[in-house]
Design an enzyme around this catalytic site. Sequence first.
Site, PDB file in Angstrom:
ATOM      1  N   TRP A  93       1.441  -1.217  -3.546  1.00 19.12           N
ATOM      2  CA  TRP A  93       1.242  -1.796  -2.200  1.00 19.12           C
ATOM      3  C   TRP A  93       0.625  -0.772  -1.266  1.00 19.12           C
ATOM      4  CZ3 TRP A  93       4.793  -1.320   2.411  1.00 19.12           C
ATOM      5  CH2 TRP A  93       5.631  -0.190   2.320  1.00 19.12           C
ATOM      6  N   ASP A  94       0.619   0.493  -1.675  1.00 20.92           N
ATOM      7  CA  ASP A  94       0.028   1.568  -0.875  1.00 20.92           C
ATOM      8  C   ASP A  94      -1.391   1.201  -0.428  1.00 20.92           C
ATOM      9  OD1 ASP A  94       2.114   2.521  -2.509  1.00 20.92           O
ATOM     10  OD2 ASP A  94       1.338   4.563  -2.544  1.00 20.92           O
ATOM     11  N   GLU A 101      13.666   2.760  -0.317  1.00 21.78           N
ATOM     12  CA  GLU A 101      14.207   2.656  -1.683  1.00 21.78           C
ATOM     13  C   GLU A 101      15.534   3.397  -1.841  1.00 21.78           C
ATOM     14  OE1 GLU A 101      10.903   4.028  -4.018  1.00 21.78           O
ATOM     15  OE2 GLU A 101       9.949   2.052  -4.048  1.00 21.78           O
ATOM     16  N   LYS A 161      14.752   6.501   3.225  1.00 22.78           N
ATOM     17  CA  LYS A 161      13.702   7.249   2.530  1.00 22.78           C
ATOM     18  C   LYS A 161      12.385   7.251   3.315  1.00 22.78           C
ATOM     19  CE  LYS A 161      11.081   7.337  -1.810  1.00 22.78           C
ATOM     20  NZ  LYS A 161      10.724   6.630  -3.034  1.00 22.78           N
ATOM     21  N   GLN A 162      12.005   6.087   3.829  1.00 20.78           N
ATOM     22  CA  GLN A 162      10.680   5.966   4.449  1.00 20.78           C
ATOM     23  C   GLN A 162      10.699   4.823   5.450  1.00 20.78           C
ATOM     24  OE1 GLN A 162       9.478   4.586   0.340  1.00 20.78           O
ATOM     25  NE2 GLN A 162       7.660   3.969   1.472  1.00 20.78           N
TER      26      GLN A 162
HETATM   27  C1  BGC Z   1       7.440   4.955  -2.426  1.00 18.83           C
HETATM   28  C2  BGC Z   1       6.729   3.623  -2.564  1.00 18.83           C
HETATM   29  C3  BGC Z   1       5.313   3.872  -3.008  1.00 18.83           C
HETATM   30  C4  BGC Z   1       5.269   4.735  -4.272  1.00 18.83           C
HETATM   31  C5  BGC Z   1       3.854   5.127  -4.654  1.00 18.83           C
HETATM   32  C6  BGC Z   1       7.365   5.704  -3.748  1.00 18.83           C
HETATM   33  O1  BGC Z   1       7.984   6.940  -3.633  1.00 18.83           O
HETATM   34  O2  BGC Z   1       8.799   4.757  -2.077  1.00 18.83           O
HETATM   35  O3  BGC Z   1       6.733   2.953  -1.309  1.00 18.83           O
HETATM   36  O4  BGC Z   1       4.676   2.656  -3.228  1.00 18.83           O
HETATM   37  O5  BGC Z   1       5.993   5.922  -4.072  1.00 18.83           O
HETATM   38  O6  BGC Z   1       3.242   5.871  -3.645  1.00 18.83           O
END
Ligand code: BGC
Length: 768
Positions: free
Chosen positions: A354-355, A485, A597-598
């Site tokens: 999804w990035d 996550e 986390k984000q």
């Molecule tokens: C992130 C995801 C991301 C993936 C690839 C993961 O660490 O939590 O949001 O899509 O890395 O960049």
Amino acid sequence: MFVEDEWNVIEDGFDASRHVIAESVFSIGNGHMGQRANFEEAYSGETMQGNYIGGVFFPDKTRVGWWKNGYPDYFAKVINAPAWIGLHTSVNGNLLDLASVKIHSFRRTLNMKEGTLSKTCVVELPDGTLLRIESMRFVSMAAVEIGTISYAITAENKDCSLSVLSFIEAHVLNQDSNYDECFWESISQKNEQGISVSVDQTKQNPFGVPQFTVATAICNEISVSATKKQYHKQLQLGETLDFKLKKGETAVITKYAAQVSTMNYSAQELPKIAVERVKEAEKTGFKKLYADHKKVWAAKWKLSDIVIKGDVKAQQGIRFNIFHLNQTYTGDDSRLNIGPKGFTGEKYGGVTYWDTEAFCFPFYLSTSPESVSRNLLLYRYKQLPQAIKNAGKLGFTGGAALYPMVTMTGDECHNEWEITFEEIHRNGAIAHAIYDYVTYTGDRAYLVDYGLEVLIGISRFWAQRVILSPIKRKYMILGVTGPNEYENNVSNNWYTNYFASWCLRYTMETISWIKRVANEKYVELAAKISFEEREILRWSDIVNNMYLPTDEKYGIILQNDGYLDKEPITVADLPADQRPINQHWSWDRILRSPFIKQADVVQGLYFFENELNEETIQRNFEFYEARCVHESSLSPCIHSVVASKIGDEAKAYELYLRTARLDLDDYNKEAKEGLHITSMSGSWLAIVKGFAGMRVAQNDISFNPYIPSGWKSYSFSITYRNATLTVKVSKSKVELCVSNGYIPNLQVYGQTYLLKKDEHITIQTKKK
Ligand code: BGC
């Protein structure tokens, strides 16, 4: 570690302990292939070899004991392909191994303006021979199947006899393969008239995925007279060039290589095409190939450069990010996409997340021709049948589409249930990119031809994934993982619920618009996908009754049910030696902690700021920023944009810095695995959407700029509806200039302007 410079990344002096990091940082690519900065020379020290060809992957096994129904059959990996760069030199029979010779001087340079990687070094061999080596290589942006190296060797202190082996290495491995399994098998290796061709095929697989074949051809020119001999040993193929140099003399070897694959040609014709391409390259010559390559880079920089005055580190950081984005994706092939590590490493398998839509899309939308971002959308459009199949595997019916978390061809490749089955918010970002594209370009025909079909598939998924709570009489989404996550299997993640509702609304609006302007197309599509009007009735009901959790005590949006039951501590309470928590705590402890986390709620504030009031944005930003550990590289940039929006300039700048030089300064101590390509767009977002406050609505574009206190000025260009707009912000003024087309409705600090071609306006910079 690297010398500060506006246009170059320079490593002065060789540090073997940091070589694998440098191999990532100095990677070069052209959107179709790319490679880590592995040495041409022999090197017995630690290295991670990497040469990747866009779209060429191997479906690796994922079957594990704890198998769950619905898990994917395979994990797609863009694999390390046969290497064409090898130039191994022996002097009087002694092999020059850069890990064991004495290095007198060493300088490696990534020239970001011209897209080249060079190295200059003086080395001493065991017999006291001093050689100066000057190499420069690039993978051509103009002839995308071609790579070339100019390799000069000078005898510094005495006469010597040299033998240089120029070869293709077909025995290549991936670091992440199980038990050193090789993903390639050799089909043929031939030397003819000075051209060596290796044809290699990915191994058979039980998943029905077609095997890829790659043909690599090389040839060499040398500036001094040399004896050329064919060389073929195991899976190494090429020629040796034996020659003598007098003290002070230089020999220049020019190596041309072509790599072609069954992505574009049939397997039968590959060797012939590889030979033709390499011959053409040799005929064109290094000088002209280089000039053509530079021309493409110059055009790319014209559209996408950001100039920062008064801060060399910041300038180098942003150019490094823009450089890598431009060499990872060029947008001329809708089968290709952007892996989180691009062509710089193996992690994440070079596949699509999804990035792309949530983070990278706006960069390409504003800095490239329209066709580039359109191709990113078409990638997903073409994969709609697999998204429907994916949803089908999880029990959804009637054309409901769940786009994969991780993919190469549209098939889901991720096998952790809490992500594969639960991180369904990804469907939202894919729909939002369609909205972004149409709003930005005004190309509404895209909705008619492709967009609506994707939106309906996604909306059908949401309509089946919600449940109507018998207690609250609201629609809920249970058992999900939000962007954060660090908490799995939660219910009512606000971001996911909001996005589901937004997708349904946007799809319904699009349907009513298409019915008005192109009803016959709508009828055609409805028949094709068996779409019935009654589906819309259910969608409206869901939109009107979606459960969006909030908390009255704190006056905030609730990230998900139960979030506030967690220990009421913030990041300020975390001892520095426990961070990053993902390297210090057990997974169980992370899941129970309140640490995020984000960007999660903040990711929603970023996407939906127009639908939320300023006070809500501010209150929620402050609450969640205090709890976010930013342990995904995708996080600080989004928080930075929102911090700019609420006027927290110091915070916005602090978070911007964490994105912009993440890999150059190796903040996360993982640059050796490859670079964070998808988060590189975050630095662009933090400047253009954050500091400059760019926003695009249906028919206008607006800016609300300020300047970070340490900078003298910054400027950037964007392409917007056939116009090129340049924005320059300094402490005292904001200057805007249109060099092509015109912009009828431009707003700066809320004031409307009409900008005609070559017109220029200057406004006083506002202090926040
Ligand atoms: C992130 C995801 C991301 C993936 C690839 C993961 O660490 O939590 O949001 O899509 O890395 O960049």
